[in-house]
Design an enzyme around this catalytic site. Sequence first.
Site, mmCIF file in Angstrom:
data_model
loop_
_atom_site.group_PDB
_atom_site.id
_atom_site.type_symbol
_atom_site.label_atom_id
_atom_site.label_comp_id
_atom_site.label_asym_id
_atom_site.label_seq_id
_atom_site.Cartn_x
_atom_site.Cartn_y
_atom_site.Cartn_z
ATOM 1 N N HIS A 163 -42.459 0.297 -27.547
ATOM 2 C CA HIS A 163 -42.078 0.755 -28.881
ATOM 3 C C HIS A 163 -41.683 -0.429 -29.760
ATOM 4 O O HIS A 163 -41.054 -1.369 -29.277
ATOM 5 C CB HIS A 163 -40.871 1.698 -28.794
ATOM 6 C CG HIS A 163 -41.191 3.026 -28.219
ATOM 7 N ND1 HIS A 163 -41.190 3.268 -26.868
ATOM 8 C CD2 HIS A 163 -41.537 4.194 -28.813
ATOM 9 C CE1 HIS A 163 -41.519 4.535 -26.650
ATOM 10 N NE2 HIS A 163 -41.730 5.116 -27.810
ATOM 11 N N ASP A 168 -46.814 -25.571 -21.148
ATOM 12 C CA ASP A 168 -47.732 -26.221 -22.080
ATOM 13 C C ASP A 168 -47.186 -27.571 -22.546
ATOM 14 O O ASP A 168 -47.931 -28.544 -22.661
ATOM 15 C CB ASP A 168 -47.975 -25.321 -23.288
ATOM 16 C CG ASP A 168 -48.910 -25.972 -24.297
ATOM 17 O OD1 ASP A 168 -50.050 -26.306 -23.916
ATOM 18 O OD2 ASP A 168 -48.491 -26.163 -25.451
#
Length: 143
Positions: free
Chosen positions: A63, A112
């Site tokens: 939601h 990363d």
Amino acid sequence: MVDVSAKPVTARSASARGSVLVSPAVIEALGAGSVPKGDALAVARVAGIQAAKRTPELVPLAHPVAVHAVEVDLVVQANRVDISATVRTADRTGIEMEALTCVTVAALTLVDMVKAIDKHTRITDIRVSAKSGGRSGDWTEDA
């Protein structure tokens, strides 16, 4: 999606944690501020905050929840970086997915940022560590 329209709005929070296992070279670079891409911990923290706010775009049946606060901590240990996050809202449904997404994206961002130093980093042990509010009440993994 589950219909939550009849549920009352309540204050809720959820916390999650996880770790990124790294080499001694990464630990050294983090401490010295010499990661080639820049301040890895700061970038991972901001990425986690952004991810918490965008969880419904990433998790199909989550939601849309109003994210009112996000705290992200990254702590450098001897062989890993521990990541913890707490997300808060006042809404009709829980916010555990936002906390998990926050930690996961912070971990991905850290990988990363340091991959030029260590190609063998490993994300591990991501889990909900606590929640409060809502019908099911409060819970912590340590209880």
